[in-house]
Design an enzyme around this catalytic site. Structure first.
Site, short mmCIF file in Angstrom:
data_model
loop_
_atom_site.label_atom_id
_atom_site.label_comp_id
_atom_site.label_asym_id
_atom_site.label_seq_id
_atom_site.Cartn_x
_atom_site.Cartn_y
_atom_site.Cartn_z
N PHE A 162 -1.01 10.30 -1.81
CA PHE A 162 -0.82 9.08 -0.85
C PHE A 162 -1.51 7.85 -1.35
O PHE A 162 -2.44 7.75 -1.76
CB PHE A 162 -1.65 9.53 0.54
CG PHE A 162 -1.60 8.37 1.53
CD1 PHE A 162 -0.58 8.23 2.32
CD2 PHE A 162 -2.91 7.82 2.03
CE1 PHE A 162 -0.64 7.31 3.31
CE2 PHE A 162 -2.84 7.02 2.93
CZ PHE A 162 -1.90 6.76 3.69
N GLN A 163 -0.78 6.51 -1.04
CA GLN A 163 -1.08 5.26 -1.65
C GLN A 163 -1.24 5.29 -3.04
O GLN A 163 -2.51 4.58 -3.31
CB GLN A 163 -1.97 4.78 -0.47
CG GLN A 163 -1.90 4.35 0.79
CD GLN A 163 -2.96 3.80 1.84
OE1 GLN A 163 -4.13 3.83 1.14
NE2 GLN A 163 -2.34 3.02 2.56
N GLU B 132 -3.98 -9.38 1.57
CA GLU B 132 -4.25 -9.20 0.49
C GLU B 132 -3.63 -10.28 -0.54
O GLU B 132 -4.40 -10.85 -1.42
CB GLU B 132 -3.54 -7.86 -0.39
CG GLU B 132 -4.60 -6.65 0.14
CD GLU B 132 -4.04 -6.03 1.32
OE1 GLU B 132 -4.31 -4.71 1.69
OE2 GLU B 132 -2.92 -6.71 1.98
N MET C 266 13.54 -28.17 0.37
CA MET C 266 13.92 -28.19 -0.93
C MET C 266 15.29 -27.46 -1.19
O MET C 266 16.31 -27.90 -1.78
CB MET C 266 13.04 -27.57 -1.95
CG MET C 266 13.16 -28.15 -3.35
SD MET C 266 13.31 -29.65 -3.67
CE MET C 266 11.93 -30.10 -4.04
N LYS D 50 -10.84 6.46 -6.97
CA LYS D 50 -11.81 6.55 -5.98
C LYS D 50 -13.01 7.41 -6.53
O LYS D 50 -14.30 7.18 -6.17
CB LYS D 50 -11.37 7.23 -4.85
CG LYS D 50 -12.02 7.22 -3.57
CD LYS D 50 -11.38 7.47 -2.38
CE LYS D 50 -12.20 7.70 -0.81
NZ LYS D 50 -11.59 7.96 0.35
#
Length: 581
Positions: free
Chosen positions: A133-134, A71, A493, A183
């Site tokens: 869930f999620q 993602e 760096m 959903k």
């Protein structure tokens, strides 16, 4: 037309098809609405909460989606697409971990004022707040790093929400807008009624046209100034104001410095351009700011990497700040002449009024002399490959005409210093957030936006390993990005700071044991090349340019090279470490 010849439809025919009012699902409404907003490509990664949306993509030939491998790759690619094209970038992810994997990319875009529409799925509305869930409260999580966000609970609101989101993302001070779609909303059927009316949001009315009295004050200040200086930032590019800026400089003959995100807003070869200011800026830019009696900030935000210690910043200058975001004016540096408005509009109104800064002839002579006497420099070597030389070679062989994206670190600063940009939207880098892993996926997005142009992604060996999985996208889609790895086997760096600030206490920076980048590239089906000296470097880069597809070129460079000049934390920008070049 033969049966084998596909039907060719005009854009208007397609729009008529997409706008057809009929009963469809929320997912189909989403896809059609995106197309009606002019979206050419969406970057994403599917999961449970967005499966109805991905099911709607099945067989939808008009809708283009690129499946990334993470993602974070999706949102950085959308970011690169937006910066290179000037359009709104779009990405999509599922709920929970899919959405939270976008957070770094959202913050990156927010800090750099990049227009994105970020679409996330969520659990069904009946499950919100139950720790399903999620489930993750992504609108709450991202509230400080989005320009606006929506949680869509009614499918009938989708067309309006999408239309508003694109308007908000692309107007005023641009930025990311998040749309969270449960959903069940994506699955619900309703009559699709496209939203195409002008957006009128209460409380949201960005000021485009400045106050004329403030412009008059600036015109007078230029006439009275002996040491005027322009500080131009990313706002010039985002507003499309680069041509108006060039006209402004041409008429006034005021010297100009461009910030990290402003590179390309003004031609680097111009005699009045002094380079980049700030922590790793040019001697001339920093000294000019400190000596100036008038500092005209055009579309920059007085970031701490530009100003250094605020107590000693531009001590002799009357400060003018032109910005579309009134919250930025006076936030860090007290402003004498505030001008709120769109940069392009402001400059176009100023140009007929301004004249040459006649009192600044000695100042211009000093600028020219300083540019010549104190350029960027380094100790070259015939035995060890120097990273600065590599960037110079890239610039010379491409004549500064490529789109360059970078990751974050020393290589980023060397690219900013030694690659010369002459047009806007050719330099794509994470400025405000400094996001490692940004370089490769943003290059993919930039190449999708401009398939006809050469895109070079310059990375360190550290940042390259954060999103290297996106090499698969380059191979599968034959995206011809030239991927440069400046490999110094260390977090460069961090090593530099530990050397100069922390008395050589090198703590957890060694990247020995990193993968063989040539073999890694080949594992993904991408050509891999390596160079350890100048001869090999020239040969490998020439081969990369001649190869029609994606190529990874690893340049193995000296480990202890530092970026100079450098302004250490707490110092004023005229207190520069110049190195020993």
């Amino acid at each position: 037309m033969s049966a084998q010849t596909p039907e060719v439809r005009s854009t208007e025919q397609l729009r008529e098809k997409w706008m057809k009012p009929e009963v469809i699902t929320g997912s189909e409404i989403l896809l059609r609405s995106l197309l009606l907003e002019g979206v050419e490509c969406v970057f994403g990664y599917p999961g449970g909460a967005v499966l109805y949306i991905y099911d709607a993509m099945y067989g939808f030939e008009d809708f283009k989606h690129v499946l990334t491998r993470h993602e974070q790759g999706a949102i950085h690619a959308a970011d690169g697409y937006a910066r290179a094209s000037g359009k709104v970038g779009v990405c999509i992810a599922t709920s929970g971990p899919g959405a939270t994997n976008l957070v770094t990319g959202i913050a990156t875009a927010y800090m750099d004022s990049v227009p994105l529409v970020v679409i996330t799925g969520n659990v069904a509305t009946t499950l919100i707040g139950t720790d399903a869930f999620q489930e993750a409260d992504i609108t709450g999580i991202t509230m400080p790093i989005t320009k606006h966000s929506y949680l869509v609970r009614d499918v009938k609101d989708l067309p309006r929400v999408i239309h508003e989101a694109f308007h908000i993302a692309s107007t005023g001070r641009k930025g990311p807008v998040l749309i969270d779609i449960p959903k069940d909303v994506s699955a619900t059927l309703t009559l699709f009624e496209p939203s195409s009316n002008a957006v009128n949001l209460r409380g949201y009315n960005p000021r485009m046209v400045p106050n004329k009295l403030q412009l008059d004050k600036l015109v007078q200040a230029i006439e009275e100034s002996e040491r005027p200086m322009i500080l131009a930032g990313g706002g010039v590019i985002y507003s499309g104001g680069h041509e108006a800026l060039y006209e402004f400089v041409k008429k006034t003959e005021i010297p100009i410095t461009t910030t990290l995100l402003g590179l390309g807003a003004f031609p680097s070869g111009h005699e009045l351009w002094t380079g980049m200011p700030g922590m790793h800026g040019t001697y001339t830019s920093n000294m000019a700011i400190q000596k100036a009696d008038l500092l005209i900030n055009i579309g920059a935000r007085f970031d701490d990497r530009v100003t250094g210690n605020l107590n000693g910043f531009a001590p002799h200058a009357k400060i003018v700040h032109i910005d579309i975001d009134p919250a930025e004016i006076g936030k860090n540096v007290p402003t004498d002449i505030p001008i709120v408005g769109d940069v392009k509009t402001v400059l176009e109104m100023l140009n007929p009024e301004v004249k040459r800064a006649d009192r600044a002839d000695e100042w211009r002579a000093w600028i020219k002399q300083s540019n010549a006497e104190v350029p960027f420099s380094y100790q070259d070597s015939e035995t060890v490959l120097k990273p600065q030389w590599v960037i110079e070679m890239l610039n010379e062989t491409t004549k500064g005409e490529a789109i360059v994206t970078t990751d974050v670190g020393q290589h980023q600063m060397w690219a900013a210093q030694y690659y010369k940009f002459n047009q806007p939207r050719s330099w794509i880098t994470s400025g405000g957030l400094g996001t490692m892993g940004f370089g490769l996926p943003s290059a993919i997005g930039a190449q999708m936006a401009h398939p006809e142009r050469l895109v070079i992604s310059i990375n360190g060996d550290g940042g390259m390993q954060m999103c290297s999985q996106e090499l698969a996208i380059c191979a599968i889609n034959n995206i011809p990005v030239k991927i440069v790895i400046i490999n110094n086997q260390v977090l460069g760096m961090v090593r530099q700071w530990q050397e100069l600030i922390y008395d050589n206490r090198y703590s957890h920076i060694n990247l020995e044991g990193s993968p063989d980048f040539v073999k890694l590239a080949e594992a993904y089906g991408v050509k891999g090349l390596r160079a350890t000296n100048k001869e090999e470097a020239r040969k490998a880069w020439a081969e990369a340019l001649e190869t029609p597809g994606p190529v990874v070129v690893e340049f193995v460079v000296s480990k202890g090279e530092n970026v100079y000049p450098m302004v250490t934390q707490g110092s004023t920008i005229d207190q520069m470490l110049l190195g020993d070049a």
